[in-house]
Design an enzyme around this catalytic site. Structure first.
Site, short mmCIF file in Angstrom:
data_model
loop_
_atom_site.label_atom_id
_atom_site.label_comp_id
_atom_site.label_asym_id
_atom_site.label_seq_id
_atom_site.Cartn_x
_atom_site.Cartn_y
_atom_site.Cartn_z
N HIS A 89 27.46 34.20 42.50
CA HIS A 89 28.34 34.95 43.20
C HIS A 89 28.68 36.23 42.93
O HIS A 89 28.84 37.38 43.70
CB HIS A 89 29.45 34.01 43.08
N TYR B 145 23.75 38.20 43.38
CA TYR B 145 23.21 37.51 44.88
C TYR B 145 21.49 37.78 45.07
O TYR B 145 20.76 38.50 45.83
CB TYR B 145 23.89 39.35 46.06
N GLU C 299 36.34 40.51 51.10
CA GLU C 299 36.03 39.71 49.68
C GLU C 299 36.21 37.91 50.42
O GLU C 299 37.01 37.93 51.41
CB GLU C 299 36.66 39.76 48.18
N SER C 300 35.53 37.45 49.98
CA SER C 300 35.18 35.82 49.75
C SER C 300 36.05 35.28 48.63
O SER C 300 36.12 35.27 47.68
CB SER C 300 34.48 35.27 50.38
N HIS C 301 37.51 34.32 49.47
CA HIS C 301 37.76 33.45 48.16
C HIS C 301 37.95 31.49 49.31
O HIS C 301 38.78 30.78 49.04
CB HIS C 301 39.29 33.47 47.50
N ASP D 48 40.38 46.48 44.15
CA ASP D 48 39.20 46.93 44.61
C ASP D 48 39.72 48.11 45.55
O ASP D 48 39.07 48.94 45.55
CB ASP D 48 38.39 45.82 46.39
N ASP E 218 38.58 47.25 39.15
CA ASP E 218 39.34 45.36 38.79
C ASP E 218 38.78 44.79 38.56
O ASP E 218 37.78 44.11 38.47
CB ASP E 218 39.50 45.64 41.23
N SER F 251 42.25 36.02 35.36
CA SER F 251 43.83 36.21 35.02
C SER F 251 44.16 36.99 35.80
O SER F 251 43.64 38.73 36.34
CB SER F 251 44.49 36.41 34.02
N GLN F 252 45.23 37.31 37.11
CA GLN F 252 44.84 38.47 38.38
C GLN F 252 46.27 38.96 37.78
O GLN F 252 46.43 39.51 36.58
CB GLN F 252 45.62 37.97 39.45
N GLY G 261 30.40 45.02 51.46
CA GLY G 261 30.45 43.60 51.80
C GLY G 261 30.59 42.43 51.08
O GLY G 261 30.47 43.04 49.51
#
Length: 708
Positions: free
Chosen positions: A34, A37, A78-80, A102, A254, A299-300, A516
């Site tokens: 993740h 890469y 972004e992917s989640h 970001d 971030d 944590s966000q 990306g």
């Protein structure tokens, strides 16, 4: 997922000793697929990422491109995916939060979101559960922070049953004097953590995203999913603006994958520097957190800033004004990346080795093949209704009606069209006109499952065609490259082919791919996902208006562009059975789209709509309104259901001007005439079909009908 034995040997050789528990966990996350890469980086050199307009390309939190001399746009994706399977609401919501931060870390203000979503078959209850939860999470977070979701896509395919995909792109605006990067600059500067307190949520999120989903993932992996607080994010957005306004930020990052450890080590590594961090200075919301938890929790709503010593007090004052926590956690150094906890050194490693030292994987691959032609003998009206009424091609109004897509007063062309158009009043074109920014995002798993290379080329062409249909010229793109377990040669072969196809078409269209995200190991007990290269493309145009994608009822209906002569990857074959090669794409695609953009803004143009998913059948059906329809003729089912992108339906009062514009570029065929009766009358070979606006709306409302 513990640090692999081979990796541990490399780490021990670099450090000259066994890693501490915190170091091992940090390497495990930062060297995961993740973050590092490891399986995809060797493939990414295929992308062209430079142009005269690119200010910052791949490698930062978001890319930056110039709209004019005084206005920059940022673009990231972004992917989640795994978190959205385990907890669809929080998984999707925190995906939005992450891509917005970001954007903020570049000194930009977020102005638009695009979400591309992929789920298992719509008729499965579990797919509907995930779909509803993800949309609710995106809606809640985006609406609360005041960033409009203006574009995107939704696809349903059996390949996503055990592993949905949630890809979110964000566009922001900044200026040259406000631009910030994620590269630390000066030893002695302070590292300041601003935002929510650190808890235990999201622990091991990066390594969790780098392994296949297990059958019990929805319960066992829930601690790896972050919990978002959009109201804190909104305060953080405004605090970030104030910090930038007062020129208090030297560099920023971030806190996303691998939490504080990931963000701070990458920040200093990019500058060839190190850091001294006291983990017990981090403001926390849970008692008795240990060093590894503080270091790696995801944590966000948190940012780390490089700040000069004399400015730390002012940063703390602004954080307090916006009711955010603030901790001066350490400083930039010219040595190693060092973390202490309660007086003990728990991490002492070269920052560059942490961030960039992971070895790349050399994986076997099997080249994908295409099937032979075996077309079904389907009954025409049944095929038309099945294709037009399938959730993949039906109206997505149920999704975008839940989003506030007009907050910010910039959205000129709303969701549901080929592309969104945002009003960028701060920028002008070379001719001095106000600038419109068009945005399209998505992929098509039917295409890439059938033919990964050709299908990915078509994905790039389709997104660019969406912009051209609104009169826009592509400026830049970011990609979210989703694949299954790369250790399986057939999966990795399909993924690699999709990467090459996407890169090639973007190059042919002169679209720099400026950033990306890669998401692999999207594999579950249900099997691997189809290779899914989501592309988000922005383009520019003069002014904010664009031709509608619905009939006016007054002009000639033309089909512009060359059919591909095949049905491989089409919704028609998905519904009727059979197989075929993938259609041929135009060799002069860039010239075709340039001409289409010119025609879209011509005086005689009344409507433009691209031809892609579902072919002409869906494009024509989507253009019908209660007040306007069309009477058209096509040769056969192949012509009706061919999904070759790079084509459009144009309604015009000046068909000769359209023919002249496309002369020597692409074929133009007259389909018929628009009408004022709100009915689509179709002649296909020797068969006639007719559907009024109400019947078409009923076919296309399958998602709303099933979920409301």
């Amino acid at each position: 997922m513990p640090l692999a034995d081979a990796d541990r040997e490399l780490v021990e050789a670099e450090l000259g000793r066994a890693p501490t528990r915190a170091e091992a966990a940090l390497f495990e996350n930062l060297w995961s697929e993740h973050c590092a890469y490891r399986s995809s980086r060797p493939l990414l050199s295929a992308f062209d990422s430079e142009s005269d307009d690119v200010v910052i390309g791949p490698g930062d939190d978001a890319a930056v491109v110039a709209l004019d001399d005084d206005t920059y746009a940022t673009l990231g994706i972004e992917s989640h995916n795994h978190p959205s399977y385990v907890d669809p609401f929080d998984g999707a919501a925190t995906g939005v939060g992450g891509i917005v931060r970001d954007t903020m870390s570049m000194g930009a203000y977020p102005i638009a979101l695009a979400d591309s979503l992929y789920f298992g078959d719509f008729d499965r209850e579990h797919s509907k559960y995930l779909f509803e939860g993800v949309v609710e999470g995106i809606s809640h977070y985006g609406n609360c922070i005041g960033v409009p979701t203006v574009a995107g896509s939704v696809a349903f395919d059996d390949g996503y049953e055990g592993n949905p995909l949630v890809n979110v792109a964000c566009v922001g605006l900044t200026t040259p004097d406000r631009l910030v990067t994620a590269t630390a600059e000066t030893p002695g500067n302070k590292l300041v953590l601003v935002g929510n307190a650190t808890g235990r949520d999201g622990l091991g999120g990066a390594s969790f995203a780098s392994e296949d989903l297990a059958e019990d993932a929805e319960t066992e992996d829930r601690p790896a999913v972050q919990v978002g607080d959009p109201y804190a994010e909104k305060r953080l957005i405004e605090c970030n603006e104030s910090l930038i306004d007062e020129d208090l930020v030297v560099a920023a990052r971030d806190l996303g994958a691998a939490g504080l450890g990931g963000a701070s080590s990458e920040l200093v590594a990019k500058g060839g520097l190190g850091a001294d961090i006291a983990l017990d200075r981090v403001h926390q919301r849970e008692p008795n957190m240990n060093a590894m938890e503080i270091l790696l929790a995801e944590s966000q709503e948190r940012m780390v800033y490089e700040v000069t010593p004399e400015n730390t007090e002012r940063v703390a004052e602004l954080a307090e004004r916006f009711d955010l926590g603030c901790s001066v956690i350490g400083e930039v150094t010219d040595g190693n990346y060092v973390c202490t906890f309660e007086g003990e050194t728990v991490v002492d490693a070269p920052a560059e080795y942490l961030a960039d030292g992971a070895p790349m994987n050399d994986l076997d691959r099997e080249a994908p093949t295409q099937p032979e032609r075996d077309l079904p003998d389907a009954e025409l009206s049944a095929a038309f209704e099945a294709v037009v009424g399938h959730p993949n091609t039906a109206s997505k109004r149920w999704v975008y009606r839940q989003y506030d897509h007009e907050v910010g007063n910039r959205t000129s062309v709303l969701p549901g069209d080929d592309a969104a158009v945002m009003a960028i009043r701060e920028a002008t074109t070379d001719s001095g006109e106000p600038l419109g920014l068009a945005l399209s995002s998505g992929s098509e798993p039917n295409w890439t499952a059938a033919a990964p290379y050709e299908g990915a080329r078509a994905v790039a062409l389709e997104n660019a065609t969406n912009l051209a249909a609104k009169g826009a010229t592509p400026l830049a793109a970011v990609d979210c490259l989703n694949g299954g377990n790369p250790e399986k040669p057939d999966v990795y072969g399909g993924f690699a082919a999709a990467v090459d196809g996407l890169a090639e078409m973007c190059s042919d269209l002169s679209i720099p791919v400026v950033g990306g995200n890669v998401s692999l190991y999207n594999d579950s007990v249900a099997g691997p996902i189809p290779p899914t290269p989501t592309l988000a493309v922005i383009g520019t145009k003069a002014g904010f208006s664009a031709p509608p994608a619905s009939f006016a009822g007054e002009g000639t209906v033309l089909h512009v562009g060359a059919p591909g002569g095949a049905l491989g990857g089409s919704e028609y074959l998905a519904q009727a059975g059979g197989s075929d090669q993938f259609p041929a794409l135009p060799e002069n695609a860039s010239e075709v789209l340039e001409t289409l953009a010119e025609v879209a803004t011509a005086d005689g143009t009344l409507a433009v709509h691209d031809v892609s998913h579902g072919g002409l059948a869906v494009s024509l059906a989507e253009m019908v309104t209660a007040d306007a329809g069309a009477d058209v003729t096509v040769d056969d089912a192949l012509a009706l259901f061919d999904e070759t992108p790079g084509r459009a339906v144009v309604e015009t009062t000046d068909p000769e001007a359209v023919r002249a514009a496309f002369d020597g570029v692409a074929p133009v065929a007259e389909l018929g005439a628009a009408t004022d009766d709100g009915t689509l009358s179709l002649t296909v070979g020797d068969e006639d079909l007719a559907y009024d606006a109400a019947s078409i709306a009923d076919l296309r409302s399958v998602i709303e009908r099933e979920l409301d």
